[in-house]
Design a protein around this motif. Structure first.
Motif: not given
Length: 410
Positions: A10-13, A41-44, A55-59, A77-82
């Motif tokens: 569930s942590a992975l978007a 992209y792994l961040a607080d 979240p703005l790091g994704l942008d 290019i595929v981008l994951f984030n958590a």
């Protein structure tokens, strides 16, 4: 703590950036694993580092992906984030799942130093690449260097060298150190102490606060009672904001003691307001009002997000762009081939001019000593700082002659 499989899922978007297909598009290169470039992209995303990075790091990353047309070397290019929740256990579990189940090529963000040091060990074991943008500990490219990660934006050596050196040389010799009690705060504490003593200053007292912390009353009373000329805040994000606000409540700066923020972001200054933050001096890796190019990119970021970018947002864009352009140049996503190409290519973009990546993985570039403007000096809500001094790249970061990184002169 442990992260169960369901939570990790569930942590992975996942956001997939599809390449635009035109008549000029070339066939997918067989040397690209899975025919895709996969980035994590792994961040607080929800804690004390949410606002300056989060979240703005994704942008920022997506802007770099868009600027290469959505694909490189014929591969989408595929981008994951958590959200790593500032937990090394959570961060490690997410990175492990990304490697084992998603076959991620590169992980970026990497904010809390404790999370970063855990993550880069996994990346080295699995020969994947890490682009460290948020973490500040200088140990990332010193005792914890590896051939599998690059440190992009700043580090504790650079931040303390710029700010502590300038303030000590102005004659403020007695320092009190207040540090976040984890690897980042410890590293910054050591670096500030080194710079102060090398420039003729003295450490008259120190304390470490829990991370994160909302109550700084006892710590600020101790710092005030020390009689130090300068109180160094070796923390960041919400911790720094809370510490500065508490200092204001106790009239610390009004009584003549100097607050030195070692890691401050534009988001912090907005939160504090110019009335409270005016006169603060600190070191920055980047600022959106440096030149026409940075202002144009920052305006594009604001139109997209509603907010001006921080130095880490600019670093995320820059490092991702440099990574993707390296893949395009070598035609493969092989970690070591891409890292070597990144090292061989100067960094010239909105973040740095003639930046370069050393053998220890440190991206070397100019830094800036800035001062927060007074409300009267500020022309608008985005006019926050003035540049006191540009710190040349060769002066800004730890010299290789002092490095203990095994990759240096190996």
């Amino acid at each position: 703590m442990r992260l169960n499989h369901q939570f990790a899922k569930s942590a992975l978007a996942l956001s997939i950036i599809l390449a635009g297909h035109t008549g000029l598009a070339h066939a997918t290169d067989s040397s690209i694993t899975d025919n895709e470039i996969r980035i994590g992209y792994l961040a607080d995303m929800s804690g004390v580092y949410r606002d300056p990075i989060g979240p703005l790091g994704l942008d920022a990353i997506n802007m770099a992906i868009e600027d290469v047309g959505g694909s490189v070397a014929g591969a989408d290019i595929v981008l994951f984030n958590a959200d790593d929740r500032n937990s090394p256990d959570v961060g490690s579990s997410v990175v492990r799942e990304w490697i084992d189940e998603q076959n991620v090529d590169m992980v970026t963000g990497l904010v809390a130093s404790s999370v970063t040091l855990a993550a880069v060990k996994l990346l080295e074991e699995e020969n994947r690449l890490g682009l460290v943008n948020g973490a500040v500990s200088s140990s990332v490219t010193n005792e914890h260097c590896s051939p599998n990660h690059i440190h992009w934006v700043y580090d504790t050596w650079a931040m303390s060298n710029g700010t502590a050196k300038a303030i000590t040389q102005e004659g403020h010799k007695n320092w009190y150190l207040l540090s976040a009690d984890y690897s980042f705060g410890h590293a910054l504490e050591q670096d500030v102490e080194r710079v102060v003593t090398e420039n003729g200053g003295t450490i008259v007292g120190s304390a470490r606060h829990p991370f994160p912390s909302s109550d700084f009353s006892s710590f600020m009373l101790q710092a005030q009672a020390s009689g130090a000329d300068v109180i160094a805040l070796n923390n960041a994000g919400g911790d720094t904001i809370n510490a500065v606000r508490t200092a204001g409540q106790f009239g610390i700066t009004q009584a003549g003691q100097i607050l030195a923020g070692m890691v401050l972001f534009s988001t912090d200054i907005r939160s504090l307001g110019l009335e409270n933050a005016q006169g603060l001096q600190f070191t920055k890796a980047w600022y959106y009002d440096l030149n026409d190019e940075t202002r144009a990119w920052a305006e594009r970021f604001r139109e997209r997000t509603g907010s001006m970018p921080t130095m880490v947002h600019a670093g995320l864009y820059s490092s991702t762009l440099h990574y993707l352009e390296a893949i395009e140049a070598v035609g493969t996503d092989d970690t070591q081939a891409v890292r070597q190409q990144m090292m061989d290519t100067p960094v010239n973009d909105i973040f740095a001019t003639d930046g370069y990546i050393r053998e220890d993985g440190r991206m070397v570039h100019d830094m800036y000593l800035v001062e927060v403007k007074t409300p009267e000096e500020s022309a608008d809500e985005d006019d926050l700082f003035r540049v006191v001094r540009t710190i040349p790249a060769e002066e800004a970061f730890r010299p290789l002659s002092e490095s203990v990184c095994p990759l240096v002169n190996s």
